[in-house]
Design an enzyme around this catalytic site. Structure first.
Site, PDB file in Angstrom:
ATOM      1  N   LYS A 285       4.444 -15.683  16.798  1.00  0.00           N
ATOM      2  CA  LYS A 285       3.461 -16.440  17.570  1.00  0.00           C
ATOM      3  C   LYS A 285       4.127 -17.626  18.255  1.00  0.00           C
ATOM      4  CE  LYS A 285      -0.580 -16.706  15.554  1.00  0.00           C
ATOM      5  NZ  LYS A 285      -1.396 -17.209  14.411  1.00  0.00           N
TER       6      LYS A 285
ATOM      7  N   ARG B   5      -1.589 -23.236  12.909  1.00  0.00           N
ATOM      8  CA  ARG B   5      -1.607 -21.770  12.928  1.00  0.00           C
ATOM      9  C   ARG B   5      -0.349 -21.209  12.298  1.00  0.00           C
ATOM     10  NH1 ARG B   5      -2.095 -20.409  19.151  1.00  0.00           N
ATOM     11  NH2 ARG B   5      -2.978 -18.467  18.320  1.00  0.00           N
TER      12      ARG B   5
ATOM     13  N   GLY C 262      -4.633 -11.223   9.790  1.00  0.00           N
ATOM     14  CA  GLY C 262      -5.583 -11.602   8.748  1.00  0.00           C
ATOM     15  C   GLY C 262      -4.936 -12.098   7.471  1.00  0.00           C
TER      16      GLY C 262
ATOM     17  N   MET D 203      -2.802 -14.851   7.014  1.00  0.00           N
ATOM     18  CA  MET D 203      -2.785 -16.291   6.797  1.00  0.00           C
ATOM     19  C   MET D 203      -3.731 -16.949   7.794  1.00  0.00           C
ATOM     20  SD  MET D 203       1.176 -16.586   5.910  1.00  0.00           S
ATOM     21  CE  MET D 203       1.479 -15.143   6.863  1.00  0.00           C
TER      22      MET D 203
ATOM     23  N   ARG E 266       1.205 -10.919  22.128  1.00  0.00           N
ATOM     24  CA  ARG E 266       2.163 -10.172  21.313  1.00  0.00           C
ATOM     25  C   ARG E 266       2.060  -8.708  21.711  1.00  0.00           C
ATOM     26  NH1 ARG E 266      -1.481 -11.186  16.125  1.00  0.00           N
ATOM     27  NH2 ARG E 266      -3.271 -10.028  16.808  1.00  0.00           N
TER      28      ARG E 266
ATOM     29  N   HIS F  59       3.609  14.797  -9.820  1.00  0.00           N
ATOM     30  CA  HIS F  59       3.782  16.180  -9.370  1.00  0.00           C
ATOM     31  C   HIS F  59       2.872  16.483  -8.180  1.00  0.00           C
ATOM     32  CE1 HIS F  59       3.009  20.565  -9.489  1.00  0.00           C
ATOM     33  NE2 HIS F  59       4.309  20.615  -9.710  1.00  0.00           N
TER      34      HIS F  59
ATOM     35  N   ARG G 243      14.178  25.427  -2.895  1.00  0.00           N
ATOM     36  CA  ARG G 243      14.139  25.376  -4.360  1.00  0.00           C
ATOM     37  C   ARG G 243      13.712  26.741  -4.857  1.00  0.00           C
ATOM     38  NH1 ARG G 243      10.926  21.494  -2.334  1.00  0.00           N
ATOM     39  NH2 ARG G 243      11.448  19.296  -2.631  1.00  0.00           N
TER      40      ARG G 243
ATOM     41  N   GLU H 237      23.843  14.146  -7.389  1.00  0.00           N
ATOM     42  CA  GLU H 237      22.610  13.551  -7.912  1.00  0.00           C
ATOM     43  C   GLU H 237      22.815  12.941  -9.292  1.00  0.00           C
ATOM     44  OE1 GLU H 237      19.636  16.615  -8.258  1.00  0.00           O
ATOM     45  OE2 GLU H 237      21.137  18.129  -8.697  1.00  0.00           O
TER      46      GLU H 237
ATOM     47  N   SER I 117      25.129  17.680  -0.891  1.00  0.00           N
ATOM     48  CA  SER I 117      23.784  17.307  -0.474  1.00  0.00           C
ATOM     49  C   SER I 117      23.293  16.263  -1.473  1.00  0.00           C
ATOM     50  CB  SER I 117      22.874  18.533  -0.476  1.00  0.00           C
ATOM     51  OG  SER I 117      21.563  18.124  -0.169  1.00  0.00           O
TER      52      SER I 117
ATOM     53  N   GLY J 206      21.008  14.491  -3.617  1.00  0.00           N
ATOM     54  CA  GLY J 206      19.678  14.655  -4.204  1.00  0.00           C
ATOM     55  C   GLY J 206      19.238  13.284  -4.670  1.00  0.00           C
TER      56      GLY J 206
ATOM     57  N   ASN K 165      16.452  11.862  -5.213  1.00  0.00           N
ATOM     58  CA  ASN K 165      15.394  11.652  -6.220  1.00  0.00           C
ATOM     59  C   ASN K 165      16.035  11.502  -7.595  1.00  0.00           C
ATOM     60  OD1 ASN K 165      13.692  12.095  -4.107  1.00  0.00           O
ATOM     61  ND2 ASN K 165      13.004  14.111  -4.791  1.00  0.00           N
TER      62      ASN K 165
ATOM     63  N   CYS L 179      18.831  15.548   0.676  1.00  0.00           N
ATOM     64  CA  CYS L 179      17.633  16.382   0.548  1.00  0.00           C
ATOM     65  C   CYS L 179      16.590  15.744  -0.355  1.00  0.00           C
ATOM     66  CB  CYS L 179      17.993  17.769   0.054  1.00  0.00           C
ATOM     67  SG  CYS L 179      18.730  17.762  -1.586  1.00  0.00           S
TER      68      CYS L 179
ATOM     69  N   TYR M 132      23.423  15.518   8.308  1.00  0.00           N
ATOM     70  CA  TYR M 132      22.004  15.830   8.486  1.00  0.00           C
ATOM     71  C   TYR M 132      21.158  15.183   7.405  1.00  0.00           C
ATOM     72  CZ  TYR M 132      22.409  19.190   4.637  1.00  0.00           C
ATOM     73  OH  TYR M 132      22.608  19.761   3.410  1.00  0.00           O
TER      74      TYR M 132
HETATM   75  P1  ADP Z   1      -4.476 -15.194  13.907  1.00  0.00           P
HETATM   76  O1  ADP Z   1      -3.033 -15.124  13.651  1.00  0.00           O
HETATM   77  O2  ADP Z   1      -5.319 -14.837  12.735  1.00  0.00           O
HETATM   78  O3  ADP Z   1      -4.862 -14.500  15.169  1.00  0.00           O
HETATM   79  P2  ADP Z   1      -4.496 -17.663  15.360  1.00  0.00           P
HETATM   80  O4  ADP Z   1      -3.535 -18.701  14.943  1.00  0.00           O
HETATM   81  O5  ADP Z   1      -4.140 -16.849  16.542  1.00  0.00           O
HETATM   82  O6  ADP Z   1      -4.816 -16.736  14.110  1.00  0.00           O
HETATM   83  O7  ADP Z   1      -5.864 -18.374  15.604  1.00  0.00           O
HETATM   84  C1  ADP Z   1      -7.063 -17.662  15.724  1.00  0.00           C
HETATM   85  C2  ADP Z   1      -7.855 -18.139  16.892  1.00  0.00           C
HETATM   86  O8  ADP Z   1      -8.080 -19.537  16.815  1.00  0.00           O
HETATM   87  C3  ADP Z   1      -7.196 -17.978  18.235  1.00  0.00           C
HETATM   88  O9  ADP Z   1      -7.329 -16.687  18.725  1.00  0.00           O
HETATM   89  C4  ADP Z   1      -7.938 -18.949  19.068  1.00  0.00           C
HETATM   90  O10 ADP Z   1      -9.156 -18.396  19.487  1.00  0.00           O
HETATM   91  C5  ADP Z   1      -8.204 -20.072  18.108  1.00  0.00           C
HETATM   92  N1  ADP Z   1      -7.229 -21.126  18.331  1.00  0.00           N
HETATM   93  C6  ADP Z   1      -6.037 -21.297  17.761  1.00  0.00           C
HETATM   94  N2  ADP Z   1      -5.407 -22.375  18.248  1.00  0.00           N
HETATM   95  C7  ADP Z   1      -6.243 -22.908  19.159  1.00  0.00           C
HETATM   96  C8  ADP Z   1      -6.170 -24.022  20.047  1.00  0.00           C
HETATM   97  N3  ADP Z   1      -5.112 -24.824  20.085  1.00  0.00           N
HETATM   98  N4  ADP Z   1      -7.222 -24.244  20.844  1.00  0.00           N
HETATM   99  C9  ADP Z   1      -8.283 -23.434  20.819  1.00  0.00           C
HETATM  100  N5  ADP Z   1      -8.417 -22.372  20.038  1.00  0.00           N
HETATM  101  C10 ADP Z   1      -7.403 -22.106  19.205  1.00  0.00           C
HETATM  102 MG    MG Z   2      17.652  17.175  -8.634  1.00  0.00          MG
HETATM  103 MG    MG Z   3      -4.248 -14.846  16.874  1.00  0.00          MG
END
Ligand code: ADP
Ligand code: MG
Ligand code: MG
Length: 878
Positions: free
Chosen positions: A24, A94, A103, A105, A338, A457, A564, A747, A766, A768, A770, A833, A853
């Protein structure tokens, strides 16, 4: 200090600094450099995060000072002041790791507000509603992310105030309502924490930075990393950025968009936005967002600018972009970009389209598709709408991908009979499976087990067959004897009831969900073609039957790396002579039984060779401990005794004699051929005769005979001599000409350590992996599941060494064997393998150490083809 720089202004960074600034942060810096409208800010590096942990979870004063220094830089540029109620600078804090961990952090917005600053902000903007809306959001996020007070407690308050004021949406709350929300939030905070909500913005900031660092190690993040191969020592960066406000009224808003459709790959802007909203409102579903096209009507200028920016970003990063933006009083700000996550289908289309559009070349396109994702395309999937409507009734391990729907049966025999009687789709449900269940597993569309892990298995065999499997589903209670199971809601399922399994998620559904098959054509075929041009590793398949072989060829295999032979002996007409052979008391008796097996083996091999059309086929001599083949129940033992004309008690004691304390390290592999040379003779004869027969039909098969579980060159030589003597005799008597090779599996660690000696006898190795992993670590792959979780939790292991090759230890043995083997025999043929032959990072390793291979289950062949090509492209780039 160590002279390192731990804090960078956005203006000091660029996209190449992803490892240091996180994805980011690096892209925010890059966008800033491109002159796009990005709010000002700075990034605290991933190194500061690792340092935080090294220093015993604290931020040292030098770094703290540097953060304040950059903050004051920001203040000077934007002409606002942090904590100043007359003209306040508010920021977002952020997280951002090297690769995006969605989701994982959380973000804190509007930081810098307190009881006086909020007043100032209201006055300055002449918008009291906006100021208090921002404050209530900040209190909630800070309390949740930093202080770990549950979000729902705040949501309840918000809902209550909405209800008291007859408001359906948060936008309908006025300034006074929001003041009330703030008041109650602060009371809640005090009740929970025993102190007032922190009013000092500097403390707020430092606490928030620390919370982001801490979140790197929360349990969700650890699991996500393991599932996605992200090392634990990368750390996360923290971005501190000036706030822009999407919640200032109806000329403001926030949204997310992709430059192409992430499910289909179609080249068309795809996204959503909400007016008068902030941050996660769009994804949180508090109101129904509008589609990005509607922005064209609402704010044409902003829309046009956004389209332009999206184009610039896609051209610049040469990939589909996933962007986050905010509109503040009709002005556009970019907050993130991204490379967008996408389905496998979209990944293929985007990669192929970008080449056609001249943006990237074939080799770059290969890197745009995650090999593991291809799995989605090689198996049937559920019909998406039907799946959406269905609710899982239990969840187990996603042991083998794909989707299955069918009638349940509780014994392998019952599935076989059901299919014979015309039931089309059957699902085998068992506590666990064993080799005797193979045939039933073969006819089943899906397999569900109550016990066992990812390498049980059921899991291994199902993956090999490409059959969907959910393993270790302890949420259901299975009663095999009475043929029923009970799901987690208490519902009972009896033989013939419909269920559906999702082998990619582990979900079990108590109903019939239609499935759709996929094909390997179009973009898929094109990309695989490019991969084949680039890769150096050959890709073979592990296949035991002509059916497996056909699948393997369909997926592009260039040979069989492991056949096998034992699987062939579990078929009903073969298990009898096999058992006679095992319990034979004399060589004559044994030969008699083997004579019955010979024609069956020969025709198996003929089928396999024919299917493989002259591609190399490696056949392994009998490998497993013999007790796996003998009956366990008295009833079956009696039947066998009668067939063989011996006493029940005598047979029973013979079978008991086969018992071993540690069968994986017992009488198996080449040790069987050392004790019973006539077994190796029969198998050799079958292989050689089959090859001669099919070659008469114009094929050019060169069979590769593989001797398993060798640890000592003399045992290899002993068995090899039998093989060579038999083979040469058969060839001579036939009057035909035939080339064949004899090699071994590596192996057992001792084989790796003495690979130079072993290579004096072996024409090929070869790996093996596992068994090699099992023996190198000294733990059994069937039992490791029981304690590996603790190893992940305690950070001793980051991944399952049976799935992902341990390059440090086991890999060292592989590398060493390659070097030693080639020293003795420069043209020695080298392959792998084990299960690892279908795992991308392990395939890359195989390329690097110079194997010829990799061999994997037929359904993983495309994955390995792509991974092998990526290994070459990555090597070139490095
Ligand atoms: P995630 O990684 O979960 O997407 P972000 O750090 O991108 O979290 O933040 C989530 C949202 O928070 C962003 O998509 C944006 O809408 C809002 N946000 C983050 N920083 C700012 C900022 N400086 N101004 C306004 N909105 C922000
Ligand atoms: Mg074996
Ligand atoms: Mg984001």
């Amino acid at each position: 200090m160590d002279g390192r720089k731990y804090v960078y202004m956005f203006t000091e960074g660029n996209a190449g600094m992803r490892n240091l600034l996180g994805g980011k942060g690096a892209n925010l810096a890059e966008m800033t450099g491109l002159g796009l409208p990005v709010p000002r800010g700075f990034t605290v590096t991933t190194e500061a995060c690792t340092k935080y942990y090294d220093d015993g979870k604290q931020i040292v004063p030098e770094i703290e000072e540097d953060i304040y220094l950059k903050l004051s830089n920001m203040e000077n540029i934007v002409q606002k002041k942090f904590g100043d109620s007359n003209n306040p600078l508010l920021v977002s804090v952020r997280s951002g790791a090297r690769v995006s961990m969605p989701g994982m952090m959380d973000t804190i917005l509007n930081l810098g507000l307190n009881d006086t600053v909020v007043e100032g902000l209201a006055k300055l903007t002449n918008n009291e509603r906006f100021a208090y809306d921002s404050y209530r959001r900040f209190i909630q996020m800070f309390s949740d992310v930093v202080m770990e007070i549950e979000k729902v407690k705040f949501e309840k308050i918000l809902d209550a105030v909405k209800e008291e004021n007859g408001a359906q949406y948060d936008t309908e709350l006025n300034a006074d309502n929001l003041k009330e929300v703030v008041k109650r939030y602060k009371e809640l905070y005090k009740k929970e924490k025993g102190e007032e909500f922190p009013q000092d913005p500097r403390i707020q900031l430092m606490e928030a930075v620390k919370a982001v660092f801490r979140s790197w190690d929360n349990p969700r993040a650890i699991v996500y990393r393991r599932l996605n191969d992200i090392p634990g020592n990368w750390g996360t960066a923290v971005n501190v950025q000036e706030m822009v406000y999407g919640n200032m009224g109806n000329d403001s808003g926030t949204g997310v968009a992709f430059t192409r459709n992430p499910s289909t790959g179609e080249r068309k802007l795809y996204g959503e936005f909400l007016m008068n909203a902030q941050g996660e409102d769009v994804v949180a579903g508090i109101r129904t967002p509008q589609s990005i096209e509607q922005l064209k009507d609402i704010m044409p200028d902003v829309y046009n600018e956004f389209v332009k920016v999206a184009g610039i970003l896609e051209n610049h990063f040469k990939d589909m972009q996933d962007m986050e933006f905010t509109i503040e009083k009709a002005k556009l700000f970019m907050l993130q970009t991204r490379n967008g996550k996408r389905t496998a289908q979209a990944a293929l289309k985007v990669a192929v389209d970008l080449v056609a559009e001249g943006m990237i070349n074939n080799e770059e396109a290969l890197l745009k598709v995650d090999p593991k994702q291809l799995d989605q395309l090689l198996h049937p999937n559920f019909e998406p709408i039907a799946l959406k409507a269905a609710k899982p009734v239990a969840k187990g391990l996603p042991a083998s991908p794909g989707a299955a729907t069918g009638k349940v049966y509780f014994y392998a025999e019952d599935t076989v009979n059901a299919v014979k009687n015309g039931v089309k789709d059957v699902i085998l449900v068992r506590l666990e499976t064993s080799p005797e269940d193979i045939e039933g597993m073969h006819v089943s569309k899906g397999i569900l087990t109550g016990r066992g892990g990812m390498t049980s298995h059921a899991a291994v065999v199902a993956r090999g067959m490409g059959t969907c499997c959910v393993a270790g589903c302890s949420e259901i209670k299975i009663n095999e004897e009475e043929k029923y199971f009970i799901d987690k809601n208490g519902r009972k399922y009896v033989e013939g009831d419909y269920i559906s399994l999702d082998g990619s998620t582990g979900n079990v559904y108590g109903e019939r969900i239609p499935t759709v098959e996929t094909t390997m054509s179009g973009d898929f075929a094109k990309l695989m073609g490019w991969a084949d041009q680039v890769r150096k590793l050959k890709v073979r398949a592990n296949a035991d039957t002509p059916t497996d072989a056909r699948t393997a060829i369909k997926f592009g295999a260039e040979g069989i790396g492991l056949c096998r032979t034992e699987h062939m002996f579990f078929e009903p007409d073969r298990i009898e002579p096999m058992r006679e052979m095992i319990v034979a008391k004399t060589v004559e008796q044994r030969r008699k039984a083997l004579d019955k097996l010979l024609p069956m083996q020969r025709s198996d091999f003929e089928g396999l060779f024919t299917e493989m059309k002259g591609y190399p086929v490696t056949i392994r001599l009998l490998d497993p401990p013999l007790h796996e083949f003998v009956p366990k129940e008295d009833e079956d033992i009696k039947a066998l005794a009668a067939d063989m004309g011996i006493e029940f008690s005598e047979l029973k004691s013979m079978i008991e004699d086969l018992h071993e304390f540690n069968p994986m390290m017992g009488h198996r592999g080449c040790r069987l051929a050392v004790t019973y040379p006539e077994m190796a003779e029969m198998q050799t004869r079958a292989i050689i005769e089959a090859a001669i027969n099919v070659n008469k039909g114009g094929m050019h098969v060169i069979p590769e005979i593989m001797i398993p579980l060798v640890g000592e060159v003399k045992e290899l030589k002993f068995v090899k001599d039998i093989v060579v003597k038999t083979a040469d005799e058969v060839i001579k008597n036939s009057g035909a000409e035939l080339k064949y090779m004899v090699g071994t599996m590596i192996e057992i660690p001792r084989a790796a350590l003495t690979a130079d000696d072993i290579a004096t006898e072996a024409e090929f190795f070869s790996f093996g992996t596992n068994d090699l992993t099992q023996m190198t670590y000294g733990f059994s792959r069937d039992d490791a599941g029981k304690f590996l979780d603790e190893y992940y939790n305690k950070k001793i292991f980051e991944s399952d060494p049976f799935a992902k090759l341990d390059q440090t230890g086991v890999g060292k043995l592989v590398k060493m064997s390659v070097e030693l083997g080639r020293k003795t025999r420069p043209d020695i043929k080298l392959g792998i393998c084990g299960e690892h032959g279908g795992e991308p990072s392990s395939v890359e390793f195989c390329h690097t150490v110079g194997l010829n291979y990799v061999s994997c289950s037929p359904f993983r062949v495309p994955i390995s083809r792509l991974a092998a090509a990526q290994a070459v492209v990555k090597e070139k780039k490095a």
